[in-house]
Design an enzyme around this catalytic site. Structure first.
Site, PDB file in Angstrom:
ATOM      1  NE  ARG A  88      -3.341   3.109   1.005  1.00 36.83           N
ATOM      2  CZ  ARG A  88      -4.283   3.463   1.309  1.00 36.83           C
ATOM      3  NH1 ARG A  88      -4.714   2.265   1.557  1.00 36.83           N
ATOM      4  NH2 ARG A  88      -5.053   4.090   1.091  1.00 36.83           N
ATOM      5  NE  ARG A  97      -7.018   3.382  -1.910  1.00 41.97           N
ATOM      6  CZ  ARG A  97      -8.617   3.816  -1.674  1.00 41.97           C
ATOM      7  NH1 ARG A  97      -9.005   4.467  -0.462  1.00 41.97           N
ATOM      8  NH2 ARG A  97      -8.923   5.248  -2.039  1.00 41.97           N
ATOM      9  CG  ASP A 102     -11.343   2.102   5.465  1.00 42.33           C
ATOM     10  OD1 ASP A 102     -10.325   2.310   5.455  1.00 42.33           O
ATOM     11  OD2 ASP A 102     -12.467   2.898   4.370  1.00 42.33           O
TER      12      ASP A 102
END
Length: 181
Positions: A88, A97, A102
């Site tokens: 990343r 990416r 998340d």
């Protein structure tokens, strides 16, 4: 769920490289430590990029639910280490990416911490998070509303497509693609 463990919803996305393989490996990496236990894995959906620079490849997105006894910040550090393992790069906000992980919810915890806001501040408006989540937890709610209702209202809902397993490299077919002639 065991005492001392919190239920967590994680959203994963990838729009660079071998997207499907990256997501599969990332799930295994995320639940590798004994402090994290996998509860459910959503199907993968393909979506247009939301925000960020124009012209990005399509994303593959999915949601997993886990239970963990890590603190929210320990879990965030772990998620970021998994992102780093998958190369990343953070050069452009919401840019392309290889992997994005998340934390959407962490139990019932609410936090305005700028490093880790919970629930995720944009989750309630993102069908690419809400729809896959609704497939594994149809009765789940976020901010008092069913996630399926929120997903249907989200601007990006119309851009969701089931992922058929093809086109797993930068949004372009790599194998098994059939052309109409």
């Amino acid at each position: 769920m065991n005492s001392g463990y919190s239920k967590v919803v994680l959203a994963l996305g990838s729009n660079l490289g071998e997207r499907n393989e990256t997501l599969t490996e990332a799930v295994a990496d995320l639940v590798d430590p004994p402090e994290i236990r996998l509860l459910a894995v959503s199907p993968i959906v393909q979506t247009k990029a939301v925000g960020g620079p124009p012209g990005q490849p399509d994303f593959l997105n999915m949601v997993i639910t886990v239970e963990t006894n890590l603190t929210p910040h320990e879990l965030l550090a772990h998620c970021q280490s998994v992102e780093n393992k998958h190369h990343r790069v953070r050069e452009v906000r919401w840019g392309p990416r290889t992997l994005d992980v998340d934390i959407i919810t962490y139990g019932d915890l609410r936090s305005d911490d700028p490093v880790l806001t919970l629930p995720h501040p944009r989750a309630a408006t993102r069908a690419f998070v809400l729809y896959p989540w609704s497939l594994i937890e149809p009765a789940a709610t976020l901010d008092g509303e069913r996630i399926s209702t929120l997903a249907a209202r989200a601007e990006d809902f119309g851009d969701l497509a089931p992922f058929d397993g093809f086109g797993d490299f930068d949004g372009l077919p790599t194998a098994g693609a059939v052309e109409d002639r």
